[in-house]
Write an enzyme that holds these catalytic residues in place. Structure first.
Site, PDB file in Angstrom:
ATOM      1  N   ASP A  68       0.645  -1.099   0.379  1.00 48.74           N
ATOM      2  CA  ASP A  68       0.431   0.064  -0.395  1.00 48.74           C
ATOM      3  C   ASP A  68       0.749   0.912  -0.150  1.00 48.74           C
ATOM      4  O   ASP A  68       0.700   1.926  -0.961  1.00 48.74           O
ATOM      5  CB  ASP A  68      -1.177  -0.155   1.241  1.00 48.74           C
ATOM      6  CG  ASP A  68      -1.792  -1.242   1.184  1.00 48.74           C
ATOM      7  OD1 ASP A  68      -2.757  -1.649   0.614  1.00 48.74           O
ATOM      8  OD2 ASP A  68      -1.036  -2.340   2.220  1.00 48.74           O
ATOM      9  N   HIS A  79      -4.649  -3.303   6.017  1.00 46.05           N
ATOM     10  CA  HIS A  79      -4.330  -4.040   4.446  1.00 46.05           C
ATOM     11  C   HIS A  79      -6.181  -4.440   3.959  1.00 46.05           C
ATOM     12  O   HIS A  79      -5.689  -5.220   3.338  1.00 46.05           O
ATOM     13  CB  HIS A  79      -3.573  -4.984   4.125  1.00 46.05           C
ATOM     14  CG  HIS A  79      -2.993  -5.232   2.371  1.00 46.05           C
ATOM     15  ND1 HIS A  79      -2.532  -4.154   1.368  1.00 46.05           N
ATOM     16  CD2 HIS A  79      -3.235  -6.291   1.986  1.00 46.05           C
ATOM     17  CE1 HIS A  79      -2.875  -4.892   0.675  1.00 46.05           C
ATOM     18  NE2 HIS A  79      -3.134  -6.426   0.622  1.00 46.05           N
TER      19      HIS A  79
HETATM   20  P1  NAD Z   1      -1.128 -18.623  -4.571  1.00 41.50           P
HETATM   21  O1  NAD Z   1      -2.807 -19.426  -4.461  1.00 41.50           O
HETATM   22  O2  NAD Z   1      -0.613 -18.879  -6.259  1.00 41.50           O
HETATM   23  O3  NAD Z   1      -0.399 -19.372  -3.719  1.00 41.50           O
HETATM   24  C1  NAD Z   1      -0.532 -19.506  -2.695  1.00 41.50           C
HETATM   25  C2  NAD Z   1       0.031 -21.052  -1.697  1.00 41.50           C
HETATM   26  O4  NAD Z   1       0.200 -20.717  -0.589  1.00 41.50           O
HETATM   27  C3  NAD Z   1      -0.487 -22.329  -2.169  1.00 41.50           C
HETATM   28  O5  NAD Z   1       0.402 -22.396  -3.273  1.00 41.50           O
HETATM   29  C4  NAD Z   1      -0.810 -23.388  -1.941  1.00 41.50           C
HETATM   30  O6  NAD Z   1      -0.621 -24.600  -1.548  1.00 41.50           O
HETATM   31  C5  NAD Z   1      -0.154 -22.357  -0.613  1.00 41.50           C
HETATM   32  N1  NAD Z   1      -0.612 -22.645   0.715  1.00 41.50           N
HETATM   33  C6  NAD Z   1      -2.471 -22.652   0.832  1.00 41.50           C
HETATM   34  N2  NAD Z   1      -2.384 -23.594   2.828  1.00 41.50           N
HETATM   35  C7  NAD Z   1      -1.199 -23.229   2.953  1.00 41.50           C
HETATM   36  C8  NAD Z   1      -0.367 -23.664   4.564  1.00 41.50           C
HETATM   37  N3  NAD Z   1      -1.411 -23.421   5.509  1.00 41.50           N
HETATM   38  N4  NAD Z   1       0.501 -23.932   3.990  1.00 41.50           N
HETATM   39  C9  NAD Z   1       1.552 -23.545   3.864  1.00 41.50           C
HETATM   40  N5  NAD Z   1       1.271 -23.200   1.761  1.00 41.50           N
HETATM   41  C10 NAD Z   1      -0.376 -22.504   1.885  1.00 41.50           C
HETATM   42  O7  NAD Z   1      -1.653 -17.542  -3.775  1.00 41.50           O
HETATM   43  P2  NAD Z   1      -0.458 -15.765  -3.867  1.00 41.50           P
HETATM   44  O8  NAD Z   1      -1.372 -15.192  -5.594  1.00 41.50           O
HETATM   45  O9  NAD Z   1       1.455 -16.976  -3.812  1.00 41.50           O
HETATM   46  O10 NAD Z   1      -0.992 -15.188  -3.007  1.00 41.50           O
HETATM   47  C11 NAD Z   1      -0.518 -15.357  -1.246  1.00 41.50           C
HETATM   48  C12 NAD Z   1      -1.167 -14.527  -0.637  1.00 41.50           C
HETATM   49  O11 NAD Z   1      -0.816 -13.738  -0.421  1.00 41.50           O
HETATM   50  C13 NAD Z   1      -2.786 -14.374  -0.907  1.00 41.50           C
HETATM   51  O12 NAD Z   1      -3.634 -14.501   0.498  1.00 41.50           O
HETATM   52  C14 NAD Z   1      -3.243 -13.377  -0.912  1.00 41.50           C
HETATM   53  O13 NAD Z   1      -4.358 -12.257  -0.916  1.00 41.50           O
HETATM   54  C15 NAD Z   1      -2.072 -12.805  -0.372  1.00 41.50           C
HETATM   55  N6  NAD Z   1      -1.196 -11.528  -0.456  1.00 41.50           N
HETATM   56  C16 NAD Z   1      -1.404 -10.150  -0.001  1.00 41.50           C
HETATM   57  C17 NAD Z   1      -0.732  -9.080  -0.432  1.00 41.50           C
HETATM   58  C18 NAD Z   1      -0.126  -8.281   0.717  1.00 41.50           C
HETATM   59  O14 NAD Z   1      -0.177  -6.628   0.456  1.00 41.50           O
HETATM   60  N7  NAD Z   1      -0.610  -8.032   1.687  1.00 41.50           N
HETATM   61  C19 NAD Z   1      -0.139  -8.540  -1.499  1.00 41.50           C
HETATM   62  C20 NAD Z   1      -0.972  -9.755  -2.460  1.00 41.50           C
HETATM   63  C21 NAD Z   1      -1.518 -11.209  -2.724  1.00 41.50           C
HETATM   64  C1  LMR Z   2      -3.302  -6.917  -3.154  1.00 40.40           C
HETATM   65  O1  LMR Z   2      -3.698  -5.682  -2.216  1.00 40.40           O
HETATM   66  O2  LMR Z   2      -3.049  -6.296  -3.980  1.00 40.40           O
HETATM   67  C2  LMR Z   2      -4.082  -8.281  -2.193  1.00 40.40           C
HETATM   68  O3  LMR Z   2      -4.081  -8.093  -0.901  1.00 40.40           O
HETATM   69  C3  LMR Z   2      -4.768  -8.684  -3.206  1.00 40.40           C
HETATM   70  C4  LMR Z   2      -6.527  -8.498  -2.600  1.00 40.40           C
HETATM   71  O4  LMR Z   2      -6.853  -9.639  -2.159  1.00 40.40           O
HETATM   72  O5  LMR Z   2      -6.859  -7.342  -2.118  1.00 40.40           O
END
Ligand code: NAD
Ligand code: LMR
Length: 328
Positions: A163, A191
């Site tokens: 952010d 977030h």
């Molecule tokens: P993705 O689905 O591509 O990958 C997630 C991975 O986590 C998968 O490989 C899955 O098998 C694994 N997983 C699920 N449960 C698990 C567990 N208990 N232990 C270990 N591994 C586990 O998702 P992504 O696009 O890589 O996103 C991951 C997370 O990050 C999501 O929750 C998404 O919303 C979040 N995210 C946060 C931000 C932020 O700014 N905070 C930004 C983008 C995405």
């Molecule tokens: C983001 O900010 O890109 C992620 O947290 C994705 C979402 O779930 O909003």
């Protein structure tokens, strides 16, 4: 003499953020170009084959700083002696899914992982939760870790840096100043779209950005919604949630925490009661990092408009906290 390797545990290693993150950590972008690392990769049993593929590619990069890599589906193995834990693995939000739906789905994961970190990692481990809803997931992991003891409760963070970076880019575009010229930005709170990106203190080459922009309507009607809903806009455009920018933000957060930063950085950290945020709530605060630690920047003036925004994002976090209370 070369440094001893640091152990970096990454959960969700087979996921899309993992794929953007691991190669940059191994290249030294996160902990320094002279710091060897050992990657400890956690994912679900059904994702182990994919993690092996990623490890083959890591091998094929022949990174001089990569001193080892292990893959596992056991949190106790993944977090063993870890110096840094990046908790990325979670269920990502898909099109049309509300963040609240993620709370229950993810709560269980972070209780188990917080406990496993506290039992296995280094006592001064630094933990950054990326998996959403990341503030509350960090709150859950921290609560589980506190029950075990051993690790530092102040070191369980949620990621607000994406952010912060998004807001920096919007301000650079609006003012025509390079990102590097902008200092002293903060994104308060959760977030989520309720976060409050606050450029009242931001300067561009020393000049006030608020005075340069001088447009409260743009702040309220364009800037805040653009930054707050950027995640959803990316999901809409890509059909997938942000990955490379999220990985980049995680690297920025840990880089600055470990190696220091001469500017303010936004970190989702457990409140110490500053700015009226109840103790323990994982909240985006302005921080400065030095000597491997961080401090919340205190004493900033909070005007009525800002108080309203901060209270709104706090309210959402308190609702999330109430929703997971029975899990703790
Ligand atoms: P993705 O689905 O591509 O990958 C997630 C991975 O986590 C998968 O490989 C899955 O098998 C694994 N997983 C699920 N449960 C698990 C567990 N208990 N232990 C270990 N591994 C586990 O998702 P992504 O696009 O890589 O996103 C991951 C997370 O990050 C999501 O929750 C998404 O919303 C979040 N995210 C946060 C931000 C932020 O700014 N905070 C930004 C983008 C995405
Ligand atoms: C983001 O900010 O890109 C992620 O947290 C994705 C979402 O779930 O909003």
């Amino acid at each position: 003499m070369s440094k001893a390797p640091l152990r970096v545990a990454v959960t969700g290693a087979a996921g899309q953020i993992g794929y953007s993150l691991l190669f940059r950590i191994a290249a030294g972008d996160m902990l320094g170009k002279d710091q060897p690392v050992i990657l400890q990769l956690l994912d679900l049993p059904q994702a182990q084959q994919a993690v092996k593929g990623v490890m083959m590619e890591l091998d094929d990069c022949a990174f001089p700083l990569l001193a080892g890599a292990v893959a596992t589906d056991d949190p106790n193995v993944a977090f063993k002696d870890a110096d840094v834990c990046l908790l990325v693995g979670a269920r990502p939000r898909s099109k049309g899914m509300e963040r609240a739906d993620l709370l229950t789905a993810n709560g269980a994961i972070f209780t188990v992982q917080g406990k496993a970190i506290a039992e296995n990692a280094k006592e001064d481990v630094k933990v950054l939760v990326v998996g959403n809803p990341c503030n509350t997931n960090a709150y859950i992991a921290r609560a589980a870790a506190i029950k075990v003891g051993r690790t530092n409760p102040a070191n369980y963070h949620g990621m607000l840096r994406l952010d912060h970076n998004r807001a920096l880019s919007q301000l650079a575009a609006k003012t025509g100043k390079p990102v590097a010229a902008l200092k002293q930005l903060v994104v308060w709170g959760n977030h989520s779209p309720s976060m409050y990106a606050d450029y009242r203190f931001t300067t561009a080459d020393g000049a006030s950005v608020k005075a340069l922009i001088n447009d409260p309507v743009w702040n309220n009607d364009v800037f805040l919604p653009t930054v707050g809903k950027r995640g959803a806009a990316i999901i809409e455009a890509r059909g997938l949630s942000s990955a490379a920018s999220a990985a980049n933000a995680a690297i920025d957060h840990v880089h600055d925490w470990v190696l220091g930063s001469d500017d303010w950085v936004t970190m989702g950290v457990p409140s110490d009661g500053s700015y009226g945020i109840p103790e323990g709530v994982v909240f985006g605060f302005p921080c400065c990092c030095r000597n491997g630690g961080y401090e919340i920047i205190k004493g900033l003036e909070i005007d009525d408009y800002s108080r309203g925004k901060i209270d709104l994002t706090l309210k959402e976090l308190e609702e999330e906290r109430a929703a997971v209370a029975s899990m703790l």
